[in-house]
Design a protein around this motif. Structure first.
Motif, PDB file in Angstrom:
ATOM      1  N   LYS A 127       1.044  -1.125   0.030  1.00 45.59           N
ATOM      2  CA  LYS A 127      -0.049   0.023   0.022  1.00 45.59           C
ATOM      3  C   LYS A 127       0.866   0.990  -0.015  1.00 45.59           C
ATOM      4  O   LYS A 127       1.869   1.240   0.367  1.00 45.59           O
ATOM      5  CB  LYS A 127      -0.842  -0.043   1.409  1.00 45.59           C
ATOM      6  CG  LYS A 127      -1.955  -1.188   1.242  1.00 45.59           C
ATOM      7  CD  LYS A 127      -2.858  -0.948   2.131  1.00 45.59           C
ATOM      8  CE  LYS A 127      -3.630  -2.436   2.425  1.00 45.59           C
ATOM      9  NZ  LYS A 127      -4.574  -2.409   3.617  1.00 45.59           N
ATOM     10  N   TYR A 128       0.362   2.234  -0.467  1.00 49.02           N
ATOM     11  CA  TYR A 128       0.995   3.674  -0.665  1.00 49.02           C
ATOM     12  C   TYR A 128       1.276   4.132   0.872  1.00 49.02           C
ATOM     13  O   TYR A 128       0.263   4.016   1.635  1.00 49.02           O
ATOM     14  CB  TYR A 128       0.405   4.590  -1.419  1.00 49.02           C
ATOM     15  CG  TYR A 128       0.408   4.206  -3.049  1.00 49.02           C
ATOM     16  CD1 TYR A 128       1.552   4.314  -3.589  1.00 49.02           C
ATOM     17  CD2 TYR A 128      -0.933   3.554  -3.658  1.00 49.02           C
ATOM     18  CE1 TYR A 128       1.540   3.926  -4.982  1.00 49.02           C
ATOM     19  CE2 TYR A 128      -0.803   3.289  -4.888  1.00 49.02           C
ATOM     20  CZ  TYR A 128       0.471   3.443  -5.466  1.00 49.02           C
ATOM     21  OH  TYR A 128       0.594   3.089  -6.865  1.00 49.02           O
ATOM     22  N   ALA A 129       2.530   4.717   0.888  1.00 52.56           N
ATOM     23  CA  ALA A 129       2.519   5.334   2.464  1.00 52.56           C
ATOM     24  C   ALA A 129       1.846   6.468   2.635  1.00 52.56           C
ATOM     25  O   ALA A 129       1.326   7.059   3.588  1.00 52.56           O
ATOM     26  CB  ALA A 129       3.973   5.680   2.657  1.00 52.56           C
ATOM     27  N   GLY A 130       1.452   7.217   1.361  1.00 48.80           N
ATOM     28  CA  GLY A 130       0.694   8.494   1.365  1.00 48.80           C
ATOM     29  C   GLY A 130      -0.455   8.046   0.729  1.00 48.80           C
ATOM     30  O   GLY A 130      -1.171   7.259   0.630  1.00 48.80           O
ATOM     31  N   GLU A 131      -0.646   9.163  -0.202  1.00 44.07           N
ATOM     32  CA  GLU A 131      -1.856   9.111  -1.320  1.00 44.07           C
ATOM     33  C   GLU A 131      -1.270   8.328  -2.415  1.00 44.07           C
ATOM     34  O   GLU A 131      -0.096   8.463  -2.574  1.00 44.07           O
ATOM     35  CB  GLU A 131      -2.290  10.576  -1.669  1.00 44.07           C
ATOM     36  CG  GLU A 131      -2.813  11.198  -0.560  1.00 44.07           C
ATOM     37  CD  GLU A 131      -3.195  12.865  -0.957  1.00 44.07           C
ATOM     38  OE1 GLU A 131      -3.277  12.949  -2.469  1.00 44.07           O
ATOM     39  OE2 GLU A 131      -3.335  13.694  -0.314  1.00 44.07           O
ATOM     40  N   ASP A 133      -1.598   9.231  -5.436  1.00 46.67           N
ATOM     41  CA  ASP A 133      -1.159   9.989  -6.436  1.00 46.67           C
ATOM     42  C   ASP A 133      -0.529  11.300  -5.671  1.00 46.67           C
ATOM     43  O   ASP A 133      -1.464  12.119  -5.306  1.00 46.67           O
ATOM     44  CB  ASP A 133      -1.842  10.586  -7.753  1.00 46.67           C
ATOM     45  CG  ASP A 133      -1.247  11.270  -8.671  1.00 46.67           C
ATOM     46  OD1 ASP A 133      -0.070  11.529  -8.532  1.00 46.67           O
ATOM     47  OD2 ASP A 133      -1.742  11.700  -9.690  1.00 46.67           O
ATOM     48  N   PRO A 134       0.678  11.474  -5.219  1.00 49.03           N
ATOM     49  CA  PRO A 134       1.011  12.770  -4.275  1.00 49.03           C
ATOM     50  C   PRO A 134       0.982  14.112  -5.106  1.00 49.03           C
ATOM     51  O   PRO A 134       1.135  14.977  -4.492  1.00 49.03           O
ATOM     52  CB  PRO A 134       2.455  12.160  -3.729  1.00 49.03           C
ATOM     53  CG  PRO A 134       2.857  11.340  -4.601  1.00 49.03           C
ATOM     54  CD  PRO A 134       1.706  10.599  -5.493  1.00 49.03           C
TER      55      PRO A 134
END
Length: 151
Positions: A127-131, A133-134
């Protein structure tokens, strides 16, 4: 110095002659299930290295090597008759390790493939650490100044 074409022809003739002689004429019980895999001849046609493999374990390989050493005179005589050249090459027999090397290489490739599958599974579950698409998209506030003006 022989040209490479003649050198290859002599090597091929030696390979087939040795294989045929081992099959038909040599009756040594130490001789295992042997395959003549390759033959290489020096440029002056004085020395020939005959590569072979043996089906079996290390003991069978050693017995076959002993049988080949004891049959070297007969084999060289047959090679001399088959070649018909002025000097008969000296024969040296070497166990061909190509099959063992290929098996080790296949094992290493199989291990790498398994490791790649594990990494692909881990990547699929990641899973992505943030969004996802940052980066900002158009319409979200194109200028930093606009956000500051809202405050």
């Amino acid at each position: 110095m022989a040209d490479s074409t003649r050198q290859r022809k002599v090597a091929d003739r030696i390979q087939t002659t040795v294989a045929r002689t081992l099959e038909r004429r040599i009756k040594d019980p130490r001789l295992g299930f042997i395959t003549i895999t390759d033959c290489r001849v020096t440029g002056d046609l004085q020395n020939a290295t005959v590569y072979y493999t043996v089906l079996g374990d290390e003991k069978q390989r050693k017995l076959t090597a002993q049988a080949l050493r004891s049959a070297k005179g007969i084999l060289r005589s047959e090679v001399g008759k088959a070649l018909g050249i002025r000097l008969t090459p000296e024969l040296v027999f070497e166990h061909d390790t190509l099959q063992e090397s290929a098996a080790e290489f296949d094992d290493a490739l199989a291990r790498a493939l398994e490791r790649d599958k594990e990494i692909a599974q881990q990547a699929a579950q990641a899973k992505y650490a943030g969004e996802a698409d940052p980066y900002r998209q158009e319409g979200e506030g194109s200028e930093l100044g606009e956000e500051e003006q809202d405050d």
